[in-house]
Enzyme design. Structure first.
Site, PDB file in Angstrom:
ATOM      1  N   ASN A  10       1.820  14.360  -3.692  1.00 30.44           N
ATOM      2  CA  ASN A  10       3.377  14.298  -3.490  1.00 30.44           C
ATOM      3  C   ASN A  10       4.184  13.267  -4.759  1.00 30.44           C
ATOM      4  O   ASN A  10       4.378  11.974  -4.211  1.00 30.44           O
ATOM      5  CB  ASN A  10       3.911  14.678  -2.280  1.00 30.44           C
ATOM      6  CG  ASN A  10       5.376  14.805  -2.200  1.00 30.44           C
ATOM      7  OD1 ASN A  10       6.299  15.080  -3.445  1.00 30.44           O
ATOM      8  ND2 ASN A  10       6.599  15.011  -0.930  1.00 30.44           N
ATOM      9  N   TRP A  11       5.025  13.721  -6.226  1.00 29.54           N
ATOM     10  CA  TRP A  11       5.452  12.674  -6.517  1.00 29.54           C
ATOM     11  C   TRP A  11       6.743  12.136  -6.704  1.00 29.54           C
ATOM     12  O   TRP A  11       7.291  11.304  -7.133  1.00 29.54           O
ATOM     13  CB  TRP A  11       4.868  13.032  -8.204  1.00 29.54           C
ATOM     14  CG  TRP A  11       3.468  12.996  -8.866  1.00 29.54           C
ATOM     15  CD1 TRP A  11       2.100  12.327  -8.188  1.00 29.54           C
ATOM     16  CD2 TRP A  11       3.152  12.960  -9.886  1.00 29.54           C
ATOM     17  NE1 TRP A  11       1.401  12.315  -9.068  1.00 29.54           N
ATOM     18  CE2 TRP A  11       1.335  13.543  -9.974  1.00 29.54           C
ATOM     19  CE3 TRP A  11       3.488  14.027 -10.805  1.00 29.54           C
ATOM     20  CZ2 TRP A  11       0.280  13.594 -11.140  1.00 29.54           C
ATOM     21  CZ3 TRP A  11       2.705  14.692 -11.718  1.00 29.54           C
ATOM     22  CH2 TRP A  11       1.227  14.382 -11.894  1.00 29.54           C
ATOM     23  N   LYS A  12       6.559  13.329  -5.092  1.00 27.28           N
ATOM     24  CA  LYS A  12       8.573  13.089  -5.270  1.00 27.28           C
ATOM     25  C   LYS A  12       9.646  13.014  -6.622  1.00 27.28           C
ATOM     26  O   LYS A  12       9.225  13.650  -6.926  1.00 27.28           O
ATOM     27  CB  LYS A  12       8.322  11.383  -4.000  1.00 27.28           C
ATOM     28  CG  LYS A  12       7.306  11.384  -3.168  1.00 27.28           C
ATOM     29  CD  LYS A  12       7.607  10.660  -1.999  1.00 27.28           C
ATOM     30  CE  LYS A  12       5.913  10.796  -1.008  1.00 27.28           C
ATOM     31  NZ  LYS A  12       7.011  10.053   0.054  1.00 27.28           N
ATOM     32  N   HIS A  96       9.639  18.523   4.136  1.00 23.13           N
ATOM     33  CA  HIS A  96       9.129  17.274   4.316  1.00 23.13           C
ATOM     34  C   HIS A  96      10.354  16.010   4.805  1.00 23.13           C
ATOM     35  O   HIS A  96      11.499  16.304   4.990  1.00 23.13           O
ATOM     36  CB  HIS A  96       8.952  16.711   3.131  1.00 23.13           C
ATOM     37  CG  HIS A  96       8.081  15.491   2.559  1.00 23.13           C
ATOM     38  ND1 HIS A  96       8.586  13.737   2.690  1.00 23.13           N
ATOM     39  CD2 HIS A  96       7.594  15.163   2.706  1.00 23.13           C
ATOM     40  CE1 HIS A  96       8.626  13.004   2.821  1.00 23.13           C
ATOM     41  NE2 HIS A  96       6.726  13.487   2.189  1.00 23.13           N
ATOM     42  N   GLU A  98      12.062  13.266   4.273  1.00 24.32           N
ATOM     43  CA  GLU A  98      12.836  12.735   3.918  1.00 24.32           C
ATOM     44  C   GLU A  98      13.990  14.133   3.440  1.00 24.32           C
ATOM     45  O   GLU A  98      15.034  13.028   2.777  1.00 24.32           O
ATOM     46  CB  GLU A  98      12.159  12.551   1.978  1.00 24.32           C
ATOM     47  CG  GLU A  98      11.120  10.610   2.019  1.00 24.32           C
ATOM     48  CD  GLU A  98       9.771  10.945   1.136  1.00 24.32           C
ATOM     49  OE1 GLU A  98      10.244  11.730   0.102  1.00 24.32           O
ATOM     50  OE2 GLU A  98       9.610   9.996   1.701  1.00 24.32           O
ATOM     51  N   GLU A 169       2.376  14.265   9.105  1.00 21.11           N
ATOM     52  CA  GLU A 169       2.917  13.075   8.373  1.00 21.11           C
ATOM     53  C   GLU A 169       3.929  12.436   9.374  1.00 21.11           C
ATOM     54  O   GLU A 169       5.241  12.561   9.334  1.00 21.11           O
ATOM     55  CB  GLU A 169       4.420  13.443   7.245  1.00 21.11           C
ATOM     56  CG  GLU A 169       3.293  14.145   6.355  1.00 21.11           C
ATOM     57  CD  GLU A 169       3.708  13.906   4.530  1.00 21.11           C
ATOM     58  OE1 GLU A 169       3.122  13.111   3.454  1.00 21.11           O
ATOM     59  OE2 GLU A 169       4.591  14.231   4.364  1.00 21.11           O
ATOM     60  N   GLY A 175       5.805   5.893   3.366  1.00 20.85           N
ATOM     61  CA  GLY A 175       5.312   4.291   2.309  1.00 20.85           C
ATOM     62  C   GLY A 175       5.559   2.864   2.701  1.00 20.85           C
ATOM     63  O   GLY A 175       6.345   2.535   2.429  1.00 20.85           O
ATOM     64  N   SER A 216       0.837   7.124   3.443  1.00 18.93           N
ATOM     65  CA  SER A 216       0.279   6.150   3.187  1.00 18.93           C
ATOM     66  C   SER A 216      -1.266   5.320   2.614  1.00 18.93           C
ATOM     67  O   SER A 216      -2.360   4.773   3.667  1.00 18.93           O
ATOM     68  CB  SER A 216       0.482   4.477   5.041  1.00 18.93           C
ATOM     69  OG  SER A 216       2.230   4.169   3.868  1.00 18.93           O
ATOM     70  N   GLY A 237       1.137  10.256  -1.185  1.00 15.68           N
ATOM     71  CA  GLY A 237       2.558   9.939  -2.318  1.00 15.68           C
ATOM     72  C   GLY A 237       2.351   8.099  -3.253  1.00 15.68           C
ATOM     73  O   GLY A 237       1.651   8.962  -4.519  1.00 15.68           O
ATOM     74  N   GLY A 238       2.792   7.686  -2.641  1.00 12.73           N
ATOM     75  CA  GLY A 238       2.094   6.140  -3.668  1.00 12.73           C
ATOM     76  C   GLY A 238       0.914   6.262  -4.192  1.00 12.73           C
ATOM     77  O   GLY A 238       1.320   6.036  -5.768  1.00 12.73           O
TER      78      GLY A 238
HETATM   79  P1  13P Z   1       2.760   7.258   0.738  1.00 13.22           P
HETATM   80  O1  13P Z   1       2.015   8.395   0.364  1.00 13.22           O
HETATM   81  O2  13P Z   1       3.412   7.184  -0.036  1.00 13.22           O
HETATM   82  O3  13P Z   1       2.959   7.346   2.347  1.00 13.22           O
HETATM   83  O4  13P Z   1       3.793   9.295   1.044  1.00 13.22           O
HETATM   84  C1  13P Z   1       3.527  10.486   2.446  1.00 13.22           C
HETATM   85  C2  13P Z   1       4.184  11.133   1.897  1.00 13.22           C
HETATM   86  O5  13P Z   1       5.521  11.372   1.857  1.00 13.22           O
HETATM   87  C3  13P Z   1       3.314  11.947   1.279  1.00 13.22           C
HETATM   88  O6  13P Z   1       4.407  13.878   1.741  1.00 13.22           O
END
Ligand code: 13P
Length: 255
Positions: A10-12, A96, A98, A169, A175, A216, A237-238
């Protein structure tokens, strides 16, 4: 034969269009010959069709980070399911945390999106659920997870080979650099599976549902998640923004 693990990047909203194209090309190169798991990239909406071209050989899949429930009409700023299908999208992330936090997306909206996506049978929804730190601290986690599943999935009929991915999640782990302990993830996934069994029956759950973890995950901590019984993959994500880190994560979880 066990199901292939699903690992979704997920590159957000982290990359520009140009940066996305560069990273997608690096992914194609790095994953040449890879066949142990199913890997998908979810870039921003504006980058989807460029990523589709870069991934055209189909070894890596791609998905959207959101979609709207109506297929056409006066819905400013939204994207339809059919336009995602038109460019070959196979996944779509729904609900999600977010989006729930910053765009006030609620479970009624997520439910409508799930219903619309399921109808197509061609797009796999990745439905995100997870508790906040406060809910965890007050021991409400199990209730929250079951409640979120009910909100998102009640009334959903699963047909044929339609797949639904549930992404667990925990909001507090996203994050932050601190993932959940693997045994706690396994416990939460078990709760999710039992709730799904209640809703859909064991056969449908085993054929059509997959449960993945996000929050994470990185090359250092992924090892603990590899052999868990109810771990069907990861939403990253990251660590998915660096091709080498993501590749290490994928290699480890698909061992
Ligand atoms: P991180 O891996 O950066 O914690 O993000 C997880 C996430 O929200 C994937 O959708």
């Amino acid at each position: 034969m066990p199901n292939k693990k699903i690992i979704i990047a997920n590159w957000k909203m982290n990359l520009s269009l140009g940066e996305t194209k560069v990273l997608a090309k690096k992914f194609v190169k790095k994953f040449t010959g890879f066949k142990d798991g199913e890997v998908a990239i979810c870039p921003t909406t504006i980058a989807l069709s460029e990523v589709a071209k870069i991934l055209k050989d189909g070894r890596l899949k791609f998905g959207a980070q959101n979609v709207f429930w109506e297929d056409n009409g006066s819905y400013t700023g939204e994207t339809s399911i059919s336009s995602l299908l038109e460019i070959g999208c196979q996944y779509v992330i729904l609900g999600h945390s977010e989006r729930r936090a910053y765009l006030l997306e609620n479970y009624e909206m997520i439910h409508k999106k799930v219903m619309a996506v399921i109808k197509t049978e061609k797009l796999t929804p990745v439905v995100c659920i997870g508790e906040s730190w406060k809910e965890r601290e007050t021991d409400r986690r199990d209730f929250v997870l079951v409640e979120q599943l009910w909100q998102a999935l009640s009334g959903v009929n699963v047909f044929g080979s339609q797949r639904i991915v549930i992404a667990y999640e925990p909001i507090w782990a996203i994050g932050t650099g601190t993932a959940i302990r693997p045994d706690e993830a396994e416990y939460a996934h078990k709760i999710i599976k039992l709730a799904l069994n209640d809703m859909f029956g064991m056969q449908v759950v085993s054929n059509n549902f997959r449960i993945i973890y996000g929050g994470s995950i990185n090359p250092k901590n992924v090892k603990g998640f590899t052999d868990l019984e109810n771990m069907d993959g990861l939403l990253v994500g990251g660590a998915s923004l660096k091709v080498d880190d993501f590749y290490k994560v994928v290699k480890e979880i698909t061992k």
